[in-house]
Design a protein around this motif. Structure first.
Motif, PDB file in Angstrom:
ATOM      1  N   THR A   1       0.846  -1.194   0.000  1.00 44.47           N
ATOM      2  CA  THR A   1       0.000   0.000   0.000  1.00 44.47           C
ATOM      3  C   THR A   1       0.882   1.245   0.000  1.00 44.47           C
ATOM      4  O   THR A   1       0.624   2.200  -0.737  1.00 44.47           O
ATOM      5  N   LYS A   2       1.940   1.217   0.790  1.00 51.43           N
ATOM      6  CA  LYS A   2       2.886   2.339   0.804  1.00 51.43           C
ATOM      7  C   LYS A   2       3.498   2.526  -0.576  1.00 51.43           C
ATOM      8  O   LYS A   2       3.638   3.646  -1.059  1.00 51.43           O
ATOM      9  N   MET A   3       3.855   1.425  -1.224  1.00 53.82           N
ATOM     10  CA  MET A   3       4.421   1.505  -2.576  1.00 53.82           C
ATOM     11  C   MET A   3       3.388   2.057  -3.559  1.00 53.82           C
ATOM     12  O   MET A   3       3.730   2.847  -4.446  1.00 53.82           O
ATOM     13  N   ALA A   4       2.147   1.666  -3.403  1.00 56.01           N
ATOM     14  CA  ALA A   4       1.084   2.148  -4.283  1.00 56.01           C
ATOM     15  C   ALA A   4       0.848   3.642  -4.081  1.00 56.01           C
ATOM     16  O   ALA A   4       0.572   4.369  -5.043  1.00 56.01           O
TER      17      ALA A   4
ATOM     18  N   GLU B   1      10.056   5.472  -8.557  1.00 53.89           N
ATOM     19  CA  GLU B   1      10.178   4.249  -9.339  1.00 53.89           C
ATOM     20  C   GLU B   1      10.396   3.019  -8.468  1.00 53.89           C
ATOM     21  O   GLU B   1       9.799   1.983  -8.704  1.00 53.89           O
ATOM     22  N   THR B   2      11.293   3.146  -7.484  1.00 44.00           N
ATOM     23  CA  THR B   2      11.580   2.011  -6.606  1.00 44.00           C
ATOM     24  C   THR B   2      11.606   2.459  -5.152  1.00 44.00           C
ATOM     25  O   THR B   2      11.766   3.640  -4.863  1.00 44.00           O
ATOM     26  N   MET B   3      11.463   1.482  -4.263  1.00 39.20           N
ATOM     27  CA  MET B   3      11.581   1.727  -2.830  1.00 39.20           C
ATOM     28  C   MET B   3      12.441   0.615  -2.248  1.00 39.20           C
ATOM     29  O   MET B   3      12.287  -0.553  -2.618  1.00 39.20           O
TER      30      MET B   3
ATOM     31  N   ALA C   1      -4.574   2.606  -1.359  1.00 38.51           N
ATOM     32  CA  ALA C   1      -3.755   3.819  -1.390  1.00 38.51           C
ATOM     33  C   ALA C   1      -4.630   5.072  -1.344  1.00 38.51           C
ATOM     34  O   ALA C   1      -4.328   6.018  -0.615  1.00 38.51           O
ATOM     35  N   GLU C   2      -5.701   5.064  -2.098  1.00 42.22           N
ATOM     36  CA  GLU C   2      -6.609   6.210  -2.115  1.00 42.22           C
ATOM     37  C   GLU C   2      -7.222   6.425  -0.734  1.00 42.22           C
ATOM     38  O   GLU C   2      -7.284   7.545  -0.230  1.00 42.22           O
ATOM     39  N   ASP C   3      -7.648   5.361  -0.110  1.00 38.15           N
ATOM     40  CA  ASP C   3      -8.250   5.456   1.221  1.00 38.15           C
ATOM     41  C   ASP C   3      -7.226   5.933   2.250  1.00 38.15           C
ATOM     42  O   ASP C   3      -7.539   6.728   3.131  1.00 38.15           O
ATOM     43  N   ALA C   4      -5.996   5.445   2.141  1.00 34.76           N
ATOM     44  CA  ALA C   4      -4.949   5.820   3.090  1.00 34.76           C
ATOM     45  C   ALA C   4      -4.528   7.282   2.933  1.00 34.76           C
ATOM     46  O   ALA C   4      -4.029   7.881   3.883  1.00 34.76           O
TER      47      ALA C   4
END
Length: 146
Positions: free
Chosen positions: A15-18, A25-27, A132-135
């Motif tokens: 979710t954090k990545m999203a 680009e990367t995490m 992601a949108e909700d967060a």
């Protein structure tokens, strides 16, 4: 239904990545672990399974890290959970098949199959983009009119 820590950490991480999908680009695992206060060593094992499940992929090197293999709106929660908890979606073992096959058949048809289908349908309808949108919602921004 109670999810394991592994499942919860996997969901939080992707979710954090999203949430950062359009800007980053990367995490790295260290970045995710630090931001979410999760053990880096534990998260490495989670990401190994996410990689095997084709949810994430990795780039090696100084500018490397993990990235989502698809856009967040194309990755369902079912896919994430089934990659880290395959046993969660495995078929139930037969309980009394040899002694009472009719009871076993009723259990399978009326409970196990229905639960499996409902769970898969429900989790498949939610994507990483939805999470992601909700967060990212800012519930503290209220507009007041006088």
């Amino acid at each position: 239904m109670k999810l394991s820590a592994k499942s919860r950490y996997a969901l939080a991480s992707v979710t954090k990545m999203a949430m950062a999908y359009d800007s980053k680009e990367t995490m790295t695992i260290l970045e995710i672990a630090t931001d979410l206060n999760i053990s880096k060593i534990y998260l490495e094992r989670v990401f190994s399974q996410l990689k095997q499940g084709n949810i994430v992929s990795a780039i090696k090197g100084a500018q490397g890290g993990y990235f989502l293999t698809n856009t967040p709106d194309k990755i369902s929660i079912y896919e994430v959970l089934s990659s880290v908890e395959p046993a969660l979606f495995a078929d139930n073992e037969k309980t009394v098949d040899e002694i009472a096959p009719k009871i076993e058949q009723a259990l399978q048809q009326q409970i196990y199959i229905r639960l499996d289908e409902a769970l898969k349908e429900s989790l498949s309808s939610v994507t990483l983009a939805d999470l992601a949108e909700d967060a990212q919602k800012d519930d503290d921004n209220y507009m007041y009119y006088l």
